[in-house]
Design a protein around this motif. Sequence first.
Motif, PDB file in Angstrom:
ATOM      1  N   THR A  87      30.681 -14.416  10.907  1.00  0.00           N
ATOM      2  CA  THR A  87      29.503 -13.911  11.626  1.00  0.00           C
ATOM      3  C   THR A  87      28.207 -14.396  10.990  1.00  0.00           C
ATOM      4  O   THR A  87      27.140 -14.207  11.559  1.00  0.00           O
ATOM      5  CB  THR A  87      29.496 -12.369  11.677  1.00  0.00           C
ATOM      6  OG1 THR A  87      29.520 -11.866  10.339  1.00  0.00           O
ATOM      7  CG2 THR A  87      30.684 -11.845  12.470  1.00  0.00           C
ATOM      8  N   LYS A  88      28.312 -14.994   9.800  1.00  0.00           N
ATOM      9  CA  LYS A  88      27.138 -15.535   9.108  1.00  0.00           C
ATOM     10  C   LYS A  88      27.515 -16.884   8.525  1.00  0.00           C
ATOM     11  O   LYS A  88      28.676 -17.140   8.231  1.00  0.00           O
ATOM     12  CB  LYS A  88      26.701 -14.615   7.970  1.00  0.00           C
ATOM     13  CG  LYS A  88      26.191 -13.270   8.429  1.00  0.00           C
ATOM     14  CD  LYS A  88      25.790 -12.423   7.247  1.00  0.00           C
ATOM     15  CE  LYS A  88      25.315 -11.063   7.731  1.00  0.00           C
ATOM     16  NZ  LYS A  88      24.986 -10.178   6.615  1.00  0.00           N
ATOM     17  N   GLY A  89      26.510 -17.724   8.344  1.00  0.00           N
ATOM     18  CA  GLY A  89      26.764 -19.024   7.750  1.00  0.00           C
ATOM     19  C   GLY A  89      25.519 -19.621   7.134  1.00  0.00           C
ATOM     20  O   GLY A  89      24.398 -19.277   7.512  1.00  0.00           O
ATOM     21  N   LEU A  90      25.732 -20.503   6.172  1.00  0.00           N
ATOM     22  CA  LEU A  90      24.664 -21.260   5.525  1.00  0.00           C
ATOM     23  C   LEU A  90      24.988 -22.740   5.650  1.00  0.00           C
ATOM     24  O   LEU A  90      26.127 -23.145   5.412  1.00  0.00           O
ATOM     25  CB  LEU A  90      24.571 -20.925   4.038  1.00  0.00           C
ATOM     26  CG  LEU A  90      24.110 -19.538   3.647  1.00  0.00           C
ATOM     27  CD1 LEU A  90      24.281 -19.331   2.149  1.00  0.00           C
ATOM     28  CD2 LEU A  90      22.652 -19.343   4.031  1.00  0.00           C
ATOM     29  N   LEU A 109      17.922 -25.375   3.345  1.00  0.00           N
ATOM     30  CA  LEU A 109      19.066 -24.477   3.386  1.00  0.00           C
ATOM     31  C   LEU A 109      18.807 -23.515   4.543  1.00  0.00           C
ATOM     32  O   LEU A 109      17.851 -22.740   4.503  1.00  0.00           O
ATOM     33  CB  LEU A 109      19.212 -23.715   2.066  1.00  0.00           C
ATOM     34  CG  LEU A 109      20.355 -22.720   1.986  1.00  0.00           C
ATOM     35  CD1 LEU A 109      21.703 -23.409   2.144  1.00  0.00           C
ATOM     36  CD2 LEU A 109      20.298 -21.969   0.663  1.00  0.00           C
ATOM     37  N   SER A 110      19.638 -23.594   5.588  1.00  0.00           N
ATOM     38  CA  SER A 110      19.421 -22.800   6.801  1.00  0.00           C
ATOM     39  C   SER A 110      20.441 -21.679   6.916  1.00  0.00           C
ATOM     40  O   SER A 110      21.612 -21.851   6.587  1.00  0.00           O
ATOM     41  CB  SER A 110      19.534 -23.683   8.047  1.00  0.00           C
ATOM     42  OG  SER A 110      18.473 -24.597   8.101  1.00  0.00           O
ATOM     43  N   ARG A 111      19.972 -20.546   7.441  1.00  0.00           N
ATOM     44  CA  ARG A 111      20.841 -19.395   7.672  1.00  0.00           C
ATOM     45  C   ARG A 111      21.114 -19.259   9.172  1.00  0.00           C
ATOM     46  O   ARG A 111      20.212 -19.445   9.991  1.00  0.00           O
ATOM     47  CB  ARG A 111      20.191 -18.105   7.183  1.00  0.00           C
ATOM     48  CG  ARG A 111      19.969 -18.053   5.705  1.00  0.00           C
ATOM     49  CD  ARG A 111      19.456 -16.704   5.220  1.00  0.00           C
ATOM     50  NE  ARG A 111      18.447 -16.117   6.084  1.00  0.00           N
ATOM     51  CZ  ARG A 111      18.334 -14.797   6.312  1.00  0.00           C
ATOM     52  NH1 ARG A 111      19.169 -13.940   5.773  1.00  0.00           N
ATOM     53  NH2 ARG A 111      17.373 -14.336   7.097  1.00  0.00           N
ATOM     54  N   PHE A 112      22.353 -18.904   9.480  1.00  0.00           N
ATOM     55  CA  PHE A 112      22.793 -18.736  10.864  1.00  0.00           C
ATOM     56  C   PHE A 112      23.533 -17.422  11.001  1.00  0.00           C
ATOM     57  O   PHE A 112      24.109 -16.919  10.030  1.00  0.00           O
ATOM     58  CB  PHE A 112      23.730 -19.885  11.268  1.00  0.00           C
ATOM     59  CG  PHE A 112      23.060 -21.222  11.265  1.00  0.00           C
ATOM     60  CD1 PHE A 112      22.492 -21.738  12.421  1.00  0.00           C
ATOM     61  CD2 PHE A 112      22.980 -21.966  10.095  1.00  0.00           C
ATOM     62  CE1 PHE A 112      21.860 -22.969  12.407  1.00  0.00           C
ATOM     63  CE2 PHE A 112      22.352 -23.194  10.077  1.00  0.00           C
ATOM     64  CZ  PHE A 112      21.790 -23.699  11.238  1.00  0.00           C
ATOM     65  N   ARG A 118      28.161 -16.198  20.043  1.00  0.00           N
ATOM     66  CA  ARG A 118      27.386 -17.445  19.944  1.00  0.00           C
ATOM     67  C   ARG A 118      26.629 -17.509  18.628  1.00  0.00           C
ATOM     68  O   ARG A 118      26.183 -16.490  18.101  1.00  0.00           O
ATOM     69  CB  ARG A 118      26.388 -17.537  21.105  1.00  0.00           C
ATOM     70  CG  ARG A 118      27.097 -17.770  22.426  1.00  0.00           C
ATOM     71  CD  ARG A 118      26.167 -17.914  23.596  1.00  0.00           C
ATOM     72  NE  ARG A 118      25.167 -18.937  23.408  1.00  0.00           N
ATOM     73  CZ  ARG A 118      24.138 -19.112  24.215  1.00  0.00           C
ATOM     74  NH1 ARG A 118      23.980 -18.346  25.275  1.00  0.00           N
ATOM     75  NH2 ARG A 118      23.265 -20.053  23.987  1.00  0.00           N
ATOM     76  N   TRP A 119      26.474 -18.733  18.117  1.00  0.00           N
ATOM     77  CA  TRP A 119      25.733 -18.957  16.876  1.00  0.00           C
ATOM     78  C   TRP A 119      24.247 -19.117  17.166  1.00  0.00           C
ATOM     79  O   TRP A 119      23.860 -19.732  18.158  1.00  0.00           O
ATOM     80  CB  TRP A 119      26.255 -20.199  16.165  1.00  0.00           C
ATOM     81  CG  TRP A 119      27.534 -19.936  15.447  1.00  0.00           C
ATOM     82  CD1 TRP A 119      28.792 -20.257  15.868  1.00  0.00           C
ATOM     83  CD2 TRP A 119      27.687 -19.271  14.201  1.00  0.00           C
ATOM     84  NE1 TRP A 119      29.715 -19.829  14.955  1.00  0.00           N
ATOM     85  CE2 TRP A 119      29.063 -19.229  13.918  1.00  0.00           C
ATOM     86  CE3 TRP A 119      26.801 -18.698  13.279  1.00  0.00           C
ATOM     87  CZ2 TRP A 119      29.562 -18.637  12.755  1.00  0.00           C
ATOM     88  CZ3 TRP A 119      27.300 -18.131  12.135  1.00  0.00           C
ATOM     89  CH2 TRP A 119      28.664 -18.099  11.878  1.00  0.00           C
ATOM     90  N   TYR A 120      23.414 -18.574  16.253  1.00  0.00           N
ATOM     91  CA  TYR A 120      21.962 -18.674  16.344  1.00  0.00           C
ATOM     92  C   TYR A 120      21.387 -19.032  14.984  1.00  0.00           C
ATOM     93  O   TYR A 120      21.888 -18.597  13.947  1.00  0.00           O
ATOM     94  CB  TYR A 120      21.340 -17.353  16.812  1.00  0.00           C
ATOM     95  CG  TYR A 120      21.727 -16.988  18.216  1.00  0.00           C
ATOM     96  CD1 TYR A 120      21.010 -17.477  19.304  1.00  0.00           C
ATOM     97  CD2 TYR A 120      22.832 -16.178  18.455  1.00  0.00           C
ATOM     98  CE1 TYR A 120      21.384 -17.166  20.596  1.00  0.00           C
ATOM     99  CE2 TYR A 120      23.203 -15.856  19.754  1.00  0.00           C
ATOM    100  CZ  TYR A 120      22.473 -16.350  20.810  1.00  0.00           C
ATOM    101  OH  TYR A 120      22.846 -16.048  22.093  1.00  0.00           O
ATOM    102  N   TYR A 121      20.325 -19.810  15.006  1.00  0.00           N
ATOM    103  CA  TYR A 121      19.574 -20.146  13.802  1.00  0.00           C
ATOM    104  C   TYR A 121      18.691 -18.960  13.449  1.00  0.00           C
ATOM    105  O   TYR A 121      17.967 -18.448  14.301  1.00  0.00           O
ATOM    106  CB  TYR A 121      18.722 -21.397  14.068  1.00  0.00           C
ATOM    107  CG  TYR A 121      17.731 -21.732  12.984  1.00  0.00           C
ATOM    108  CD1 TYR A 121      18.147 -22.341  11.807  1.00  0.00           C
ATOM    109  CD2 TYR A 121      16.384 -21.457  13.152  1.00  0.00           C
ATOM    110  CE1 TYR A 121      17.230 -22.671  10.817  1.00  0.00           C
ATOM    111  CE2 TYR A 121      15.462 -21.783  12.170  1.00  0.00           C
ATOM    112  CZ  TYR A 121      15.893 -22.383  11.006  1.00  0.00           C
ATOM    113  OH  TYR A 121      14.979 -22.710  10.036  1.00  0.00           O
ATOM    114  N   LEU A 122      18.763 -18.509  12.178  1.00  0.00           N
ATOM    115  CA  LEU A 122      17.882 -17.435  11.718  1.00  0.00           C
ATOM    116  C   LEU A 122      16.608 -18.012  11.115  1.00  0.00           C
ATOM    117  O   LEU A 122      15.514 -17.834  11.639  1.00  0.00           O
ATOM    118  CB  LEU A 122      18.587 -16.582  10.658  1.00  0.00           C
ATOM    119  CG  LEU A 122      19.501 -15.495  11.158  1.00  0.00           C
ATOM    120  CD1 LEU A 122      20.305 -14.887  10.015  1.00  0.00           C
ATOM    121  CD2 LEU A 122      18.688 -14.415  11.841  1.00  0.00           C
TER     122      LEU A 122
END
Length: 159
Positions: A87-90, A109-112, A118-122
């Motif tokens: 549910t989360k990713g870097l 370094l991006s958090r998602f 569906r995946w979203y960019y944080l």
Amino acid sequence: MVDMCLCGSGLLYEQCCRTYHNGSRFAETAEILMRSRFTAYAYQDDSYLLATWDNTKKPQSIDFSKDKTVWTKLEIVNVKKGGKNDTKGLVEFKAHFKLDDEDQVMHELSRFKKSGGRWYYLDGLVKSIGQPKTESGQGKNAPCPCGSGKKFKRCCGQN
């Protein structure tokens, strides 16, 4: 003219990121979303970028009217989580670009997060922006370590 996808997949744009940009597919992982967003920046596709941005962090609009950036290559450095069952990713990446005919690189370094399947960019933490390092580890516009007083690219960095 055949356009290879800028995301680095090795596929044609039509077979790769375009399928995400036109909504016929959704990114299955945070890394795929990162790759498709990079390509969307290259094509200045503000609709896709906004649609894949988490609502809590999303800007109201993106203005590309004065943007002279030419995105050239994406390099994935590291991925933590962000898989189909997460549910989360870097995603750590280097985005290579040209600006005013100078090669540049942005290291981020991006958090998602995944919501509703569906995946979203944080958001992202930009680690550095500048000119890429040469094989010696020296920036092209940095002073040459030989002590000549010239820029590295005009001295020992010449090919």
